[in-house]
Design a protein around this motif. Structure first.
Motif, PDB file in Angstrom:
ATOM      1  N   SER A  97       0.819  -1.214   0.000  1.00 35.17           N
ATOM      2  CA  SER A  97       0.000   0.000   0.000  1.00 35.17           C
ATOM      3  C   SER A  97       0.855   1.268   0.000  1.00 35.17           C
ATOM      4  CB  SER A  97      -0.917   0.015   1.226  1.00 35.17           C
ATOM      5  OG  SER A  97      -0.163   0.153   2.422  1.00 35.17           O
ATOM      6  N   ARG A  98       2.151   1.126   0.212  1.00 32.27           N
ATOM      7  CA  ARG A  98       3.160   2.203   0.151  1.00 32.27           C
ATOM      8  C   ARG A  98       3.298   3.007   1.438  1.00 32.27           C
ATOM      9  NH1 ARG A  98       0.823   3.939  -4.885  1.00 32.27           N
ATOM     10  NH2 ARG A  98       0.283   5.917  -3.901  1.00 32.27           N
ATOM     11  N   GLN A  99       2.342   2.921   2.356  1.00 28.15           N
ATOM     12  CA  GLN A  99       2.446   3.768   3.542  1.00 28.15           C
ATOM     13  C   GLN A  99       3.503   3.237   4.492  1.00 28.15           C
ATOM     14  OE1 GLN A  99      -1.246   4.777   5.373  1.00 28.15           O
ATOM     15  NE2 GLN A  99      -0.301   6.467   6.460  1.00 28.15           N
ATOM     16  N   MET A 100       4.437   4.086   4.841  1.00 28.44           N
ATOM     17  CA  MET A 100       5.496   3.721   5.775  1.00 28.44           C
ATOM     18  C   MET A 100       4.922   3.711   7.191  1.00 28.44           C
ATOM     19  SD  MET A 100       8.441   3.544   4.062  1.00 28.44           S
ATOM     20  CE  MET A 100       9.905   4.297   4.740  1.00 28.44           C
TER      21      MET A 100
ATOM     22  N   TYR B  52       9.751  13.358   0.431  1.00 30.92           N
ATOM     23  CA  TYR B  52      10.723  12.362  -0.012  1.00 30.92           C
ATOM     24  C   TYR B  52      10.341  11.863  -1.405  1.00 30.92           C
ATOM     25  CZ  TYR B  52      12.729  11.710   4.678  1.00 30.92           C
ATOM     26  OH  TYR B  52      13.370  11.890   5.879  1.00 30.92           O
TER      27      TYR B  52
ATOM     28  N   LEU C 163       6.605  10.869  -1.301  1.00 30.62           N
ATOM     29  CA  LEU C 163       6.074  10.662   0.045  1.00 30.62           C
ATOM     30  C   LEU C 163       6.155  11.947   0.860  1.00 30.62           C
ATOM     31  CD1 LEU C 163       7.885   7.294   0.860  1.00 30.62           C
ATOM     32  CD2 LEU C 163       5.455   7.557   0.449  1.00 30.62           C
TER      33      LEU C 163
ATOM     34  N   GLY D 178       2.410   9.753   4.826  1.00 29.85           N
ATOM     35  CA  GLY D 178       1.213   9.578   4.028  1.00 29.85           C
ATOM     36  C   GLY D 178       1.364   8.375   3.115  1.00 29.85           C
ATOM     37  N   GLN D 179       0.344   8.107   2.305  1.00 32.88           N
ATOM     38  CA  GLN D 179       0.366   6.943   1.421  1.00 32.88           C
ATOM     39  C   GLN D 179       1.108   7.202   0.124  1.00 32.88           C
ATOM     40  OE1 GLN D 179      -3.993   5.874   1.622  1.00 32.88           O
ATOM     41  NE2 GLN D 179      -3.075   3.884   2.103  1.00 32.88           N
ATOM     42  N   GLY D 180       1.522   8.430  -0.077  1.00 31.36           N
ATOM     43  CA  GLY D 180       2.339   8.723  -1.236  1.00 31.36           C
ATOM     44  C   GLY D 180       1.549   8.958  -2.509  1.00 31.36           C
ATOM     45  N   THR D 181       2.208   9.601  -3.451  1.00 33.65           N
ATOM     46  CA  THR D 181       1.668   9.793  -4.795  1.00 33.65           C
ATOM     47  C   THR D 181       2.593   9.089  -5.772  1.00 33.65           C
ATOM     48  OG1 THR D 181       0.694  11.948  -4.293  1.00 33.65           O
ATOM     49  CG2 THR D 181       1.122  11.441  -6.614  1.00 33.65           C
TER      50      THR D 181
END
Lengths: 116, 116
Positions: free
Chosen positions: A42-45, B35, B91, B108-111
């Motif tokens: 899901s990419r969320q750290m 980031y 991110l 956040g979940q990023g783009t």
């Protein structure tokens, strides 16, 4: 400049077994934080665990624990009783405290696979 | 408590076009990070804000990238014009940094940006 090195691009573990992920770092600072982050697809750290350098006691969070060796600049993550949901990318990160520099520096990550 | 919110989640643009990303940090967090994460790599810092001031933008490609953090809250990151090599996940993270007792960074979940 501070650097973080994760020497294991990929690791695998059987469900319910234990696995250790390695991390070393380079710094001339004496006060800093170290972190392990988990990044699922899901990419969320997500923060897994953190360690303050001034604390000698190794941090523990449920099934996750670290082996912090300040002199050796080593910060490994141990995952006990591995679960399928632990499969993800794991990133080691460093953050200094002094000099107003609060830059969070990451390693390149370790991909953990958990086999059923 | 709401987490760090980023939008959009995905963006596909043609090269040479402009693109903008938006981030809403956790309420009260004074530090905001942008980031860039290339495929299979760890996040690399582009810019860090302390309130509304950019305190570390040494890794930001200033010829095409710009960022702002209005009133020390929301932030936008812009690329103009985009190049193929800008394809990555962007991110945003925030933290409450007050010297002793610092907290970890929340992401956040990023783009995911794809430049074609």
């Amino acid at each position: 400049a501070q650097t973080v090195t994760q020497s294991q691009p990929e690791m695998s573990v059987q469900e319910a077994e234990t696995v250790t992920l390695s991390c070393t770092y380079d710094t001339s600072e004496s006060d800093y934080y170290l972190f392990w982050y988990k990044q699922p697809p899901s990419r969320q750290m997500i923060l897994v665990i953190r360690q303050e350098a001034y604390k000698q006691q190794n941090a523990t969070e449920n099934r996750f624990s670290v082996n912090f060796q300040k002199a050796a600049k080593s910060f490994s993550l141990k995952i006990s009783d591995s679960q399928l949901g632990d499969a993800a990318m794991y990133f080691c990160a460093y953050k200094p405290l002094q000099g107003g520099s609060e830059k969070l520096v990451f390693g390149k990550g370790t991909k953990l696979t958990v086999n059923p | 408590e709401a987490g760090v919110v980023q939008s959009p989640r995905y963006k596909i643009i043609e090269k040479k076009q402009p693109v903008a990303f938006w981030c809403n940090p956790i309420s009260g967090h004074n530090t905001l990070y942008w980031y860039r994460q290339n495929l299979g790599q760890g996040p690399e810092l582009l810019i860090r804000y302390e309130n509304e001031e950019a305190v570390d933008d040494s890794q930001l490609p200033k010829d095409r990238f710009s960022a702002e953090r209005l009133k020390g809250v929301d932030s936008t990151l812009k690329i103009q014009p985009a190049e193929l090599g800008d394809s990555a996940v962007y991110l945003c993270a925030s933290s409450l940094d007050r010297g002793v007792g610092q907290t970890e960074a929340f992401f956040g979940q990023g783009t995911r940006l794809t430049v074609v």
